[in-house]
Design an enzyme around this catalytic site. Sequence first.
Site, mmCIF file in Angstrom:
data_model
loop_
_atom_site.group_PDB
_atom_site.id
_atom_site.type_symbol
_atom_site.label_atom_id
_atom_site.label_comp_id
_atom_site.label_asym_id
_atom_site.label_seq_id
_atom_site.Cartn_x
_atom_site.Cartn_y
_atom_site.Cartn_z
ATOM 1 N N ASN A 43 3.816 11.015 6.349
ATOM 2 C CA ASN A 43 3.593 12.080 5.377
ATOM 3 C C ASN A 43 2.981 13.265 6.115
ATOM 4 O OD1 ASN A 43 2.970 13.736 3.250
ATOM 5 N ND2 ASN A 43 1.330 12.442 2.420
ATOM 6 N N GLU B 148 -3.192 13.350 -3.549
ATOM 7 C CA GLU B 148 -3.434 14.800 -3.493
ATOM 8 C C GLU B 148 -2.677 15.517 -4.617
ATOM 9 O OE1 GLU B 148 -2.341 15.184 0.622
ATOM 10 O OE2 GLU B 148 -4.075 13.971 1.152
ATOM 11 N N SER C 286 -5.724 6.294 6.826
ATOM 12 C CA SER C 286 -6.207 6.305 8.208
ATOM 13 C C SER C 286 -5.573 5.234 9.098
ATOM 14 C CB SER C 286 -7.735 6.202 8.247
ATOM 15 O OG SER C 286 -8.307 7.329 7.583
ATOM 16 N N HIS D 67 1.323 10.964 -4.944
ATOM 17 C CA HIS D 67 0.302 10.941 -3.891
ATOM 18 C C HIS D 67 -1.034 11.391 -4.496
ATOM 19 C CE1 HIS D 67 -1.950 11.907 -0.271
ATOM 20 N NE2 HIS D 67 -1.111 11.132 0.382
ATOM 21 N N LYS E 3 2.503 16.138 5.000
ATOM 22 C CA LYS E 3 1.782 17.012 4.052
ATOM 23 C C LYS E 3 2.173 18.479 4.309
ATOM 24 C CE LYS E 3 -1.897 13.636 4.086
ATOM 25 N NZ LYS E 3 -3.205 13.262 3.605
ATOM 26 N N GLU F 7 -2.844 3.278 -1.493
ATOM 27 C CA GLU F 7 -3.636 4.184 -0.661
ATOM 28 C C GLU F 7 -5.015 4.386 -1.291
ATOM 29 O OE1 GLU F 7 -1.063 6.860 1.895
ATOM 30 O OE2 GLU F 7 -1.124 7.813 -0.060
ATOM 31 N N GLY G 226 -7.394 10.273 5.145
ATOM 32 C CA GLY G 226 -7.856 11.410 5.929
ATOM 33 C C GLY G 226 -9.329 11.355 6.282
HETATM 34 C C1 PEP Z 1 -1.619 9.958 3.399
HETATM 35 O O1 PEP Z 1 -1.533 11.166 3.428
HETATM 36 O O2 PEP Z 1 -0.912 9.337 2.613
HETATM 37 C C2 PEP Z 1 -2.537 9.290 4.313
HETATM 38 C C3 PEP Z 1 -2.657 7.988 4.236
HETATM 39 O O3 PEP Z 1 -3.231 10.080 5.199
HETATM 40 P P1 PEP Z 1 -4.072 9.594 6.491
HETATM 41 O O4 PEP Z 1 -3.193 8.616 7.226
HETATM 42 O O5 PEP Z 1 -4.350 10.822 7.259
HETATM 43 O O6 PEP Z 1 -5.299 8.909 5.973
#
Ligand code: PEP
Length: 253
Positions: free
Chosen positions: A9, A99, A215, A97, A11, A169, A175
Site C-alpha cells: 500500500n 485511514e 509495521s 483502510h 498510500k 490491521e 505506521g
Molecule cells: C498500511 O498502510 O496498511 C500499513 C500496514 O502500513 P505500515 O506497514 O506502514 O504500518
Amino acid sequence: MRTQIAAANWKMNCTLQQAEDLLNKLSAVTDFNTSNKIAVIAVPAPYLLLAKQKLAHQANMFVAAQNCYIKNYGAYTGEISAEMLQSMGISYVLIGHSERREYFNENNAMLAEKINIALEYEVTPIFCCGESLAIREADNQNEFVAQQLKDALFHLSAAKIVKVVIAYEPIWAIGTGKTASSAQAQEMHQHIRKTLEIQYGSAVADVVSVLYGGSVKGNNAVEIFSQPDVDGGLVGGASLIAEEFVTIMNALK
Ligand code: PEP
C-alpha cells in the site's frame, strides 16, 4: 492451500519518477513464480495504468487501487468507480483502510456498498479491519473486529465472500513501528476465521485469505507469515523500498 499474498500500500506517496523507479525494480524480479503466492501493488490512482504496463509480464503480480466509490458513474467529482477499474484491467481494490475510515468518515454501511460494487465489476476487494489502541486496551478487539465483518461483509453469499480478501490491521500498529506479536496476529486471525466459519461453514472459512498489516518489515515478515492463519501481509512504509518489499514477498509461506 490458501493464496498467500504480499500486498503493498503505497498510500499517497511517490512522484511519477519515484513510482517508475519502484515499478522498474519490481518488474525486474525474476524468481516470484510459484502457484500459490502473489504480490498486489496498491499504487496511487494516477499511476494505475503505468503499474499495469510495467508489471504486465509478471504473472504473479497484480495492481490494486486504494479505494473506489459506491456508484458506477456520474457527478461525483474526484471519485473512481469499480467499473473504471475493471475497464483498466485492475483486479484488486483496498476497501475500508483505517485511514479512509478516519479521515474520510467511511463507515461499515458504506463499505458494504463498496464491497458490493467491487464484486459486481470483478475487482477483488481487500477489506481492511482492525481495532484502535483503546479497544485493544479494553480487551474488546474480538467483538469489535467481528462486528466490522458482520456489518460490511456478512450480507454476502458464500459464493461472493470467497472472492474477498481480508486484511487485519490493528490501528495501533499501522505506521507506528509497533508490530502485533506473531501470537497476537495468529489469535486474531484465528478469531476472524472462526467468525467466518460460524457464518458460512468451514469450507468457506478455510479458503479466505486473511492478511496481517501493521509495521511489517523485511526482518519480521517470516515470523508473522509463518503463523497458520496468517496468509501474508498488507504493507505500507516498507513497500516503498523495493528491496524490502521483495524480501517480504519472499517471506510468504
Ligand atoms: C498500511 O498502510 O496498511 C500499513 C500496514 O502500513 P505500515 O506497514 O506502514 O504500518
